[in-house]
Scaffold this active site. Sequence first.
Site, PDB file in Angstrom:
ATOM      1  N   GLU A 143       0.843  -1.197   0.000  1.00  7.66           N
ATOM      2  CA  GLU A 143       0.000   0.000   0.000  1.00  7.66           C
ATOM      3  C   GLU A 143       0.878   1.246   0.000  1.00  7.66           C
ATOM      4  OE1 GLU A 143      -3.123   0.377   2.829  1.00  7.66           O
ATOM      5  OE2 GLU A 143      -4.090  -1.521   2.268  1.00  7.66           O
ATOM      6  N   HIS A 205      -4.567   6.946   0.017  1.00  2.87           N
ATOM      7  CA  HIS A 205      -3.794   5.716   0.068  1.00  2.87           C
ATOM      8  C   HIS A 205      -4.443   4.684  -0.854  1.00  2.87           C
ATOM      9  CE1 HIS A 205      -6.855   4.800   3.136  1.00  2.87           C
ATOM     10  NE2 HIS A 205      -6.590   3.524   2.940  1.00  2.87           N
ATOM     11  N   HIS A 207      -5.618   0.508  -1.812  1.00  2.00           N
ATOM     12  CA  HIS A 207      -6.085  -0.770  -1.280  1.00  2.00           C
ATOM     13  C   HIS A 207      -5.904  -1.836  -2.365  1.00  2.00           C
ATOM     14  CE1 HIS A 207      -9.037   0.189   2.292  1.00  2.00           C
ATOM     15  NE2 HIS A 207      -7.805   0.614   2.508  1.00  2.00           N
ATOM     16  N   ASP A 218      -9.134   2.877   8.754  1.00  2.00           N
ATOM     17  CA  ASP A 218      -9.199   4.128   7.987  1.00  2.00           C
ATOM     18  C   ASP A 218     -10.124   5.129   8.674  1.00  2.00           C
ATOM     19  OD1 ASP A 218      -7.533   3.133   5.997  1.00  2.00           O
ATOM     20  OD2 ASP A 218      -9.211   2.340   4.823  1.00  2.00           O
TER      21      ASP A 218
END
Length: 259
Positions: A143, A205, A207, A218
């Site tokens: 990630e 970010h 996934h 999150d």
Amino acid sequence: MAKSVLTGDLDHVCLKCLKPRLAQAPRHKTLKSAEDIIVERNAACGAGAYVPFPVSRSVGAAALACDHVLDWANGVNNDRFRSRTVDNAKAYNIADSSPSDRLTVPPAGSLTLEWQPQRYVLIHPHCMQAMSAYTQRQERDREAGGIFLGSYRGAHIEIRAITHPLRQDRRERHLFDRSDPGHQAAAKTAWAKSGETTTFTGEWHTHPENNPFPSSRDLQTWKGLIANTTDPLVFIILGWSSNWYGVGYRRRVYSAKPI
């Protein structure tokens, strides 16, 4: 400098649009960088702090406002924002105009999100391209993430830059922890170089899934960020087939939709 703004039209600025946040610079910078505002106190009568100026400045401001109102009464509505510079050596000249409260014309390829009625987020195309490069296509890909740097424009947000994953960030297949101090340093640098108009406006970010959705981790992280500001923050998760968009504001996270 004296300023006058004619409000009452939803398509044009109000006083809040001209200075969205009290602690930040206005949309139109007034004083030149080398100049400071002189603040004095009258200890004899116990008065609070004030900025001294001669009577002529008040008269000039009143005359500007009167001319503005008279023009409006006569049907002349061009230049809803007007200013008069008194000392050119200390202040900038700002052209009269009718600025809109809308976002600036977006560059080709920009992404516009709506998270509340008539509340938008504009993301410049190079930001989306840079984030998309970190999409986890291979099993070994970890990630990635970073922060958004942009500006608040009235009720809207404009994102013009991002930070990339840095060396001290924690990156795993199913985890990204933004722990490198370089992200905060980038925000501070952008703030200083922009005259205190570009700031931290959220984070992103990736996934490793087709259609990403915020995890409990999150949501917990975002709620912590929201609790430390009164401004909305943009959150994006990038997946293989689609992205998730949201805005956190006043203890809630709202889903945002591309338009």
